[in-house]
Design a protein around this motif. Structure first.
Motif, PDB file in Angstrom:
ATOM      1  N   ASN A 147       0.807  -1.378  -0.043  1.00 22.21           N
ATOM      2  CA  ASN A 147      -0.089  -0.156  -0.005  1.00 22.21           C
ATOM      3  C   ASN A 147       0.731   1.355  -0.091  1.00 22.21           C
ATOM      4  O   ASN A 147       2.077   1.236   0.455  1.00 22.21           O
ATOM      5  CB  ASN A 147      -0.989  -0.061   1.349  1.00 22.21           C
ATOM      6  CG  ASN A 147      -0.321  -0.110   2.514  1.00 22.21           C
ATOM      7  OD1 ASN A 147       0.644   0.623   2.888  1.00 22.21           O
ATOM      8  ND2 ASN A 147      -0.665  -1.095   3.209  1.00 22.21           N
ATOM      9  N   PRO A 148       0.177   2.305  -0.364  1.00 20.44           N
ATOM     10  CA  PRO A 148       1.082   3.770  -0.416  1.00 20.44           C
ATOM     11  C   PRO A 148       1.758   3.941   0.836  1.00 20.44           C
ATOM     12  O   PRO A 148       2.975   4.491   0.771  1.00 20.44           O
ATOM     13  CB  PRO A 148      -0.045   4.676  -0.844  1.00 20.44           C
ATOM     14  CG  PRO A 148      -0.864   3.910  -1.573  1.00 20.44           C
ATOM     15  CD  PRO A 148      -0.960   2.650  -0.826  1.00 20.44           C
ATOM     16  N   GLN A 149       1.155   3.970   1.934  1.00 22.49           N
ATOM     17  CA  GLN A 149       1.678   4.266   3.200  1.00 22.49           C
ATOM     18  C   GLN A 149       3.027   3.401   3.565  1.00 22.49           C
ATOM     19  O   GLN A 149       3.938   4.142   4.169  1.00 22.49           O
ATOM     20  CB  GLN A 149       0.878   4.465   4.370  1.00 22.49           C
ATOM     21  CG  GLN A 149       0.199   3.047   4.893  1.00 22.49           C
ATOM     22  CD  GLN A 149      -0.908   2.633   4.449  1.00 22.49           C
ATOM     23  OE1 GLN A 149      -1.371   3.140   3.225  1.00 22.49           O
ATOM     24  NE2 GLN A 149      -1.648   1.443   4.685  1.00 22.49           N
ATOM     25  N   ASN A 150       3.057   2.234   3.202  1.00 24.46           N
ATOM     26  CA  ASN A 150       4.178   1.470   3.533  1.00 24.46           C
ATOM     27  C   ASN A 150       5.264   1.716   2.648  1.00 24.46           C
ATOM     28  O   ASN A 150       6.328   1.829   3.144  1.00 24.46           O
ATOM     29  CB  ASN A 150       3.640   0.041   3.261  1.00 24.46           C
ATOM     30  CG  ASN A 150       2.895  -0.763   4.287  1.00 24.46           C
ATOM     31  OD1 ASN A 150       2.691   0.120   5.498  1.00 24.46           O
ATOM     32  ND2 ASN A 150       2.519  -1.951   4.357  1.00 24.46           N
ATOM     33  N   LEU A 151       4.899   2.019   1.396  1.00 29.02           N
ATOM     34  CA  LEU A 151       5.974   2.392   0.328  1.00 29.02           C
ATOM     35  C   LEU A 151       6.885   3.603   0.755  1.00 29.02           C
ATOM     36  O   LEU A 151       7.944   3.979   0.829  1.00 29.02           O
ATOM     37  CB  LEU A 151       5.570   2.645  -1.045  1.00 29.02           C
ATOM     38  CG  LEU A 151       6.504   2.576  -2.134  1.00 29.02           C
ATOM     39  CD1 LEU A 151       7.530   1.455  -2.269  1.00 29.02           C
ATOM     40  CD2 LEU A 151       5.645   2.796  -3.508  1.00 29.02           C
ATOM     41  N   PHE A 152       6.019   4.721   1.223  1.00 28.14           N
ATOM     42  CA  PHE A 152       6.353   5.828   1.824  1.00 28.14           C
ATOM     43  C   PHE A 152       7.342   5.962   2.959  1.00 28.14           C
ATOM     44  O   PHE A 152       8.608   6.270   3.004  1.00 28.14           O
ATOM     45  CB  PHE A 152       5.294   6.928   2.017  1.00 28.14           C
ATOM     46  CG  PHE A 152       5.677   8.155   2.743  1.00 28.14           C
ATOM     47  CD1 PHE A 152       6.351   9.085   2.090  1.00 28.14           C
ATOM     48  CD2 PHE A 152       5.482   8.460   3.966  1.00 28.14           C
ATOM     49  CE1 PHE A 152       6.817  10.425   2.614  1.00 28.14           C
ATOM     50  CE2 PHE A 152       5.956   9.503   4.771  1.00 28.14           C
ATOM     51  CZ  PHE A 152       6.658  10.514   4.026  1.00 28.14           C
ATOM     52  N   LEU A 153       6.746   5.205   3.907  1.00 29.82           N
ATOM     53  CA  LEU A 153       7.531   5.148   5.399  1.00 29.82           C
ATOM     54  C   LEU A 153       8.708   4.061   5.233  1.00 29.82           C
ATOM     55  O   LEU A 153       9.774   4.492   5.755  1.00 29.82           O
ATOM     56  CB  LEU A 153       6.727   4.481   6.366  1.00 29.82           C
ATOM     57  CG  LEU A 153       5.449   5.315   6.885  1.00 29.82           C
ATOM     58  CD1 LEU A 153       4.543   4.705   7.741  1.00 29.82           C
ATOM     59  CD2 LEU A 153       5.806   6.666   7.398  1.00 29.82           C
ATOM     60  N   PHE A 154       8.829   3.324   4.265  1.00 32.99           N
ATOM     61  CA  PHE A 154       9.722   2.331   3.894  1.00 32.99           C
ATOM     62  C   PHE A 154      11.009   3.187   3.415  1.00 32.99           C
ATOM     63  O   PHE A 154      12.276   2.810   3.764  1.00 32.99           O
ATOM     64  CB  PHE A 154       9.391   1.096   3.268  1.00 32.99           C
ATOM     65  CG  PHE A 154      10.599   0.363   2.998  1.00 32.99           C
ATOM     66  CD1 PHE A 154      10.839  -0.869   3.660  1.00 32.99           C
ATOM     67  CD2 PHE A 154      11.316   0.290   1.430  1.00 32.99           C
ATOM     68  CE1 PHE A 154      11.783  -1.589   3.513  1.00 32.99           C
ATOM     69  CE2 PHE A 154      12.237  -0.596   1.236  1.00 32.99           C
ATOM     70  CZ  PHE A 154      12.647  -1.758   2.260  1.00 32.99           C
ATOM     71  N   SER A 155      10.645   3.999   2.461  1.00 38.33           N
ATOM     72  CA  SER A 155      11.501   4.828   1.910  1.00 38.33           C
ATOM     73  C   SER A 155      12.007   6.005   2.964  1.00 38.33           C
ATOM     74  O   SER A 155      13.167   6.418   2.887  1.00 38.33           O
ATOM     75  CB  SER A 155      11.050   5.608   0.557  1.00 38.33           C
ATOM     76  OG  SER A 155      11.912   6.391   0.157  1.00 38.33           O
ATOM     77  N   TYR A 156      11.070   6.460   3.586  1.00 33.31           N
ATOM     78  CA  TYR A 156      11.354   7.911   4.193  1.00 33.31           C
ATOM     79  C   TYR A 156      12.329   7.683   5.443  1.00 33.31           C
ATOM     80  O   TYR A 156      13.307   8.289   5.925  1.00 33.31           O
ATOM     81  CB  TYR A 156       9.885   8.440   4.873  1.00 33.31           C
ATOM     82  CG  TYR A 156      10.302   9.725   5.744  1.00 33.31           C
ATOM     83  CD1 TYR A 156      10.117  11.029   5.137  1.00 33.31           C
ATOM     84  CD2 TYR A 156      10.326   9.531   7.057  1.00 33.31           C
ATOM     85  CE1 TYR A 156      10.343  12.184   5.825  1.00 33.31           C
ATOM     86  CE2 TYR A 156      10.413  10.862   7.865  1.00 33.31           C
ATOM     87  CZ  TYR A 156      10.485  12.117   7.127  1.00 33.31           C
ATOM     88  OH  TYR A 156      10.616  13.489   7.700  1.00 33.31           O
TER      89      TYR A 156
END
Length: 378
Positions: A147-156
């Motif tokens: 999901n988008p929130q996981n992708l964002f937090l994984f990268s951030y």
């Protein structure tokens, strides 16, 4: 120039749409109201999500038209003749596929199949669609690309795969157990049905649209540019079956636009940012703040907003995934299954779905919130 009669007719049609589609009406009202307090910006709108949804709706409509979904439905019904077995297969199919193809893609792919199976077996699909929605929102939590929130937090936070998996494995395992419990609560019905032999007339078209589906999935993972995927999908549909363009749920796309504007407006308000700073001082407040805020602004913008104010990435990651349960807007993927379910249904059916959806989601939210709190934080 429009006549007064024509104008009245147009207004009447708009009012009918607003009355019929409660979620769109709510999203529109919220986006307009918040625009008085914060200037809306074009960057609030996630065009990749909109184009991908448009592409997938065309593909699913093509599969319906060519009776591919009917063929799959008949195959499953021949093999499994009880309601619990069928729902078990569809729930976990949605659950595990969401880890790879994202929660919204899993729902737009498998909810139509559930609706067709339910129609052929003469059973109500309401609980099944709700459980599929829970499955997609929970199953997608295991992977960064789920999901988008996981992708964002994984990268951030520059997480390693091990750190991510170690945090989310308990969430996923609890989901497997919880969905099994929910599926076994209801009565098991022996299904009785008359099944026609489904003949797929054009296997070449099925192959073309299957390849196109894979092409769109690659665009979800940024392997192929989503704009290129949109152009190729549109050209293919115009050549093979332009009537599919009439099958797209444009109100759903507008609903997403309104939610994006509302969420962007709300997230940019100074008092929201001030609240974020004051509530993210420790692990417990980070955890509960992300869960609660997700209920209002949805878990993706919640992740983007709160990540700027906390180093407690584990609690934030867990919180926004748990926060996808609860209200209909907590995860915008839930809006997709809602829209698919209520299509051509009465206002009464919409109300019953929302009531049952909220009940199951709030119970799930409480279970996940407190079980995982005692495992990770207490």
């Amino acid at each position: 120039m429009l006549s007064i009669g024509s104008l009245k007719n147009n207004i009447a049609q708009i009012l009918i749409i607003l009355k019929k589609d409660l979620v769109f009406s709510l999203a529109l009202a919220l986006s307009v109201i918040t625009s008085f307090f914060s200037t809306p910006k074009i960057e609030y709108i996630d065009f990749k999500v909109l184009f991908t949804l448009f592409n997938l709706m065309l593909i699913v409509s093509a599969f319906k038209h060519m009776k591919v979904l009917d063929k799959l439905a008949v195959t499953l019904l021949i093999k499994y003749d009880s309601s619990k077995k069928i729902s078990f297969i569809l729930i976990y199919l949605t659950f595990f596929s969401s880890m790879l193809i994202t929660n919204d893609v899993a729902l737009i792919t498998f909810v139509p199949l559930a609706l067709i199976i339910s129609k052929r077996a003469s059973i109500s699909p309401m609980k099944l669609v709700i459980f599929q929605t829970l499955a997609a929102n929970i199953g997608s939590g295991l992977t960064p690309m789920g999901n988008p929130q996981n992708l964002f937090l994984f990268s951030y936070y520059r997480l390693t795969g091990f750190e991510f998996l170690k945090t989310m494995i308990s969430f996923t395992l609890l989901g497997i157990i919880w969905l099994f419990i929910l599926n076994n609560l209801g009565k098991n019905k022996k299904l009785k049905f008359d099944l026609d032999n489904i003949i797929i007339e054009s296997k070449v078209k099925v192959m073309i649209f299957s390849l196109l589906f894979i092409f769109i999935i690659l665009s979800v993972f940024n392997i192929i540019n989503y704009k290129l995927a949109f152009i190729i999908t549109l050209l293919t549909v115009l050549i093979l079956n332009k009537k599919l363009l009439l099958k797209v749920d444009y109100i759903l796309l507008l609903t997403f636009v309104c939610f994006f504007v509302f969420i962007g407006n709300l997230s940019s308000l100074p008092f929201i940012k001030s609240l974020a700073r004051s509530f993210l001082q420790n692990k417990t407040t980070t955890y509960f703040s992300s869960i609660i805020l997700s209920q209002v602004v949805s878990n993706v913008p919640c992740s983007i907003l709160l990540a700027n104010f906390t180093s407690n990435w584990r609690e934030l990651l867990l919180g926004v995934n748990i926060g996808g349960l609860g209200t209909l807007v907590a995860s915008l993927a839930s809006v997709i299954s809602y829209k698919l379910y209520i299509k051509k249904r009465t206002a009464n059916a919409q109300s019953r779905y929302l009531t049952l959806f909220t009940l199951y989601n709030l119970i799930s939210l409480l279970v996940f919130t407190f079980v995982l709190y005692f495992i990770f934080i207490f």
